[in-house]
Every structure is written in structure tokens, then in C-alpha cells.
Design a protein around this motif. Structure first.
Motif, PDB file in Angstrom:
ATOM      1  N   SER A  11     -26.160 -50.638 -98.273  1.00  0.00           N
ATOM      2  CA  SER A  11     -25.623 -49.512 -97.438  1.00  0.00           C
ATOM      3  C   SER A  11     -25.492 -48.581 -98.595  1.00  0.00           C
ATOM      4  O   SER A  11     -25.369 -48.859-100.019  1.00  0.00           O
ATOM      5  CB  SER A  11     -24.560 -49.544 -96.556  1.00  0.00           C
ATOM      6  N   ARG A  12     -25.356 -47.219 -98.474  1.00  0.00           N
ATOM      7  CA  ARG A  12     -25.096 -46.076 -99.555  1.00  0.00           C
ATOM      8  C   ARG A  12     -23.731 -45.801 -99.479  1.00  0.00           C
ATOM      9  O   ARG A  12     -23.034 -45.758 -98.600  1.00  0.00           O
ATOM     10  CB  ARG A  12     -25.895 -44.865 -99.073  1.00  0.00           C
ATOM     11  N   THR A  54     -28.497 -46.428 -92.212  1.00  0.00           N
ATOM     12  CA  THR A  54     -27.165 -46.821 -92.942  1.00  0.00           C
ATOM     13  C   THR A  54     -27.698 -47.020 -94.635  1.00  0.00           C
ATOM     14  O   THR A  54     -26.583 -47.386 -95.164  1.00  0.00           O
ATOM     15  CB  THR A  54     -26.314 -47.758 -92.464  1.00  0.00           C
ATOM     16  N   GLY A  55     -28.872 -47.335 -94.798  1.00  0.00           N
ATOM     17  CA  GLY A  55     -28.986 -47.876 -96.203  1.00  0.00           C
ATOM     18  C   GLY A  55     -30.579 -48.147 -96.328  1.00  0.00           C
ATOM     19  O   GLY A  55     -31.502 -47.471 -95.884  1.00  0.00           O
TER      20      GLY A  55
END
Length: 120
Positions: free
Chosen positions: A43-44, A104-105
């Protein structure tokens, strides 16, 4: 940031030869074990996303995101090697990476063909 933070690949001490070619010059394939892969989903970080958004206004490399991608690729490679080793391989041929953008990533997959090779 130094070059070591943006590098990857297989450590020679791993005991696993990993190549992107379909064969290995000087070696013969004794046994094909089959497809193996290593996968990670990252995820970022909110801070890096904000920084990336601001950086996009002026242009240039997104160093935080580059570093995260390198770490993800290295983790996927480590998992690939471990799966091949567990299945009895001493080499992986036709290795590739696949990166898929998720909401989400990012998903990073390292995959190839696990084989047993010996000198020709």
C-alpha cells in the motif's frame, strides 16, 4: 540516495541462478519443475502520496515511490527464490516481473520456470 537503494537482483550467495533467458549457456536443463512465483502487495503511504502529488506539479523523479517499488520487487524475488528452492530447483529461467496497479497500492509478481540444471 545512493545506487544501492535503487538496485535489486539476486545475491550470488543465494545459491539460485535466476535468468531472464529461456536457457542458460553452458548448462542443460535436467528437469523442469514448473512455474513459480513470488508476490507482494504494497500500500502507499499517505505522506508519499502527498509528496508525489506536489512533485508532479514541478516534475522529476518520485524517489520515495521508486524506492518502494525496488523494495517490492526485491521482496517478490526473494519469495520466488524461496518457492523454487522449496520445490527442489537450483535455477529459475524466463524470469519476469509483473506490476499491477491496485486501488490501494501495487501488486508486484516475480515469476518464472523452476528447473534443475547441470553443466553441459
Amino acid at each position: 540516495m545512493g545506487v544501492e537503494e535503487y538496485s535489486g537482483g539476486v545475491d550470488a550467495s543465494s545459491g539460485m541462478l535466476v535468468v531472464t533467458m529461456n536457457d542458460v549457456p553452458g548448462y542443460k536443463v535436467d528437469r523442469v519443475i514448473g512455474e513459480v512465483f513470488g508476490l507482494t502487495v504494497r500500500s502507499r503511504h499517505v505522506g508519499s502520496q502527498i509528496g508525489a502529488g506536489l512533485k508532479s506539479l514541478v516534475g522529476g523523479e518520485l524517489k520515495g515511490l521508486s524506492k518502494t517499488l525496488v523494495e517490492s520487487r526485491n521482496q517478490a524475488m526473494d519469495r520466488l527464490i524461496e518457492q523454487a528452492r522449496t520445490r527442489g530447483a537450483n535455477a529459475i529461467i524466463a524470469m519476469r516481473y509483473d506490476v499491477t496497479e491496485a486501488e490501494t497500492g501495487a501488486e508486484v509478481c516475480a515469476y518464472g520456470t523452476a528447473v534443475v540444471i547441470s553443466p553441459a
